[in-house]
Design an enzyme around this catalytic site. Sequence first.
Site, PDB file in Angstrom:
ATOM      1  N   LYS A 121      46.899  24.180  14.117  1.00 22.68           N
ATOM      2  CA  LYS A 121      46.022  24.395  12.954  1.00 22.68           C
ATOM      3  C   LYS A 121      46.805  24.502  11.641  1.00 22.68           C
ATOM      4  CE  LYS A 121      42.876  27.201  15.432  1.00 22.68           C
ATOM      5  NZ  LYS A 121      42.074  28.411  15.453  1.00 22.68           N
ATOM      6  N   THR A 372      44.190  28.514  23.672  1.00 27.13           N
ATOM      7  CA  THR A 372      44.021  27.195  23.036  1.00 27.13           C
ATOM      8  C   THR A 372      45.198  26.879  22.109  1.00 27.13           C
ATOM      9  OG1 THR A 372      42.668  28.229  21.343  1.00 27.13           O
ATOM     10  CG2 THR A 372      41.494  27.228  23.180  1.00 27.13           C
ATOM     11  N   HIS A 373      46.188  27.743  22.103  1.00 26.93           N
ATOM     12  CA  HIS A 373      47.477  27.479  21.467  1.00 26.93           C
ATOM     13  C   HIS A 373      47.372  27.087  19.986  1.00 26.93           C
ATOM     14  CE1 HIS A 373      48.490  27.554  25.674  1.00 26.93           C
ATOM     15  NE2 HIS A 373      47.745  26.489  25.890  1.00 26.93           N
ATOM     16  N   CYS A 374      46.507  27.769  19.253  1.00 20.99           N
ATOM     17  CA  CYS A 374      46.373  27.536  17.803  1.00 20.99           C
ATOM     18  C   CYS A 374      45.968  26.100  17.463  1.00 20.99           C
ATOM     19  CB  CYS A 374      47.666  27.879  17.042  1.00 20.99           C
ATOM     20  SG  CYS A 374      48.208  29.551  17.257  1.00 20.99           S
ATOM     21  N   THR A 375      45.194  25.465  18.356  1.00 21.68           N
ATOM     22  CA  THR A 375      44.700  24.121  18.034  1.00 21.68           C
ATOM     23  C   THR A 375      43.174  24.175  17.984  1.00 21.68           C
ATOM     24  OG1 THR A 375      44.582  23.491  20.349  1.00 21.68           O
ATOM     25  CG2 THR A 375      46.625  22.963  19.195  1.00 21.68           C
TER      26      THR A 375
END
Length: 411
Positions: A121, A372-375
């Site tokens: 993001k 969601t690993h900052c996506t």
Amino acid sequence: MIPIDHSFRKYFPGLYQQQKLVYLDSASTTQKPHSVLEGMNEYYQQYCANAGRGNYTWAQRVTDGINSVRAKVAAFVHAQHASEIVFTAGTTAGLNMIAYAWGLHNLRSGDEILYCPDDHKANVLPWLHLQALLQRFGTTIHLIPYRITSSGEIDHENIRAKASSKTRLITLTHIHNVFGTLNDIARIRTLVGQEVLLSLDAAQSVGHLAVDVQELGVDFLSFSGHKMFAAPGTGVTWIHTRIHDQLSPFLVGGEQEIASPSSSGETHLHTYEMPHLLEAGTLNIPGILSLGRAIDFINDITLTTIEQHGKTLTYYLLHHLQQIPEVIFLPGIAYSKRPVGYGILSFYFEGYTASELGFILSSQNIYVRVGTHCTRGRAAQQDSVRISLHVYNTTEEIDTCMAILQELTSV
Ligand code: PMP
């Protein structure tokens, strides 16, 4: 020269004190070596002063220290001038800075920015935010998405198709934080020509392999110290000299100055030259000093050794995960014909949610990242597990983790 041998863990106090702990979350942040911690302590205990402000001995020592880290970082990424190195609070701060220090002052209605909706993001939201801000003042810019392939690489054909004479900047990722594939950025430069600016998120590549800004052919390159053994809250954005005259400060104050309106009624910014133009306020001095120590540590091991270690371990991990039918890989090297990895693999595990798996592994002292690993794109549709490796990891640690996953399949 520091060899990666069976006693390598001793360089990292956190790991040394917890011999059984398996740390598999280095893409989030790395462990810190003694030398980095000592560098910070020395500053706090022996010459705690501000940089670039006083002329007494401690202040001079801090200023010299910051200048020498700047030169060290410049050499590390093969910059042509130390003035191209801007200290930031990290990759997120750097990528936002590009939107405001360059984008805000140079984009006009109709201009296009190419971006990948599957990226971290931090590489997406600054441009969406800027778009909304400009819109409020009547300027309409367009954000054009481009694709990633199933093997996790930027789709070059798609970039070529989406780029137009209106494209002003393309924001790219060097190694994706979920998919783990290395992108051929120099090739993208040749595809799109010299006019368009390229901004590269190198958070997951710097410290894992040699990163050469001149070879890559980009205009901005941003990374975080804490993912390469230094302290959190420190990062770097390298900015090519060719665009220094397009930059305006996005933070002002401290040693910078805004002049009062001139006789023509216009307000002119009188500021320092690059890099101070983009460094208003007191810098994160211990963090920057820690970055210098981290680069020394990496150079002592050598980037070639680190890269080779990363490739060997990632291949080992991939091979073992492929033996487990319950593992479903996200895009990445699992789908490549000749898989070459740099320490990141992400997957779903049939029968368990990612967070269940995270808890189970944590209860066995194995630390992985889940979520969601900052996506917000493909990797955000469902929580996944990410294993990420660095120089202190071993094949034995991977075996320990695999044994637990294997046990779960037989329940
Ligand atoms: N981009 C990528 C590819 C990342 O992996 C990260 C960290 N997860 C960031 C940007 C943001 O880095 P930081 O939190 O250090 O600003």
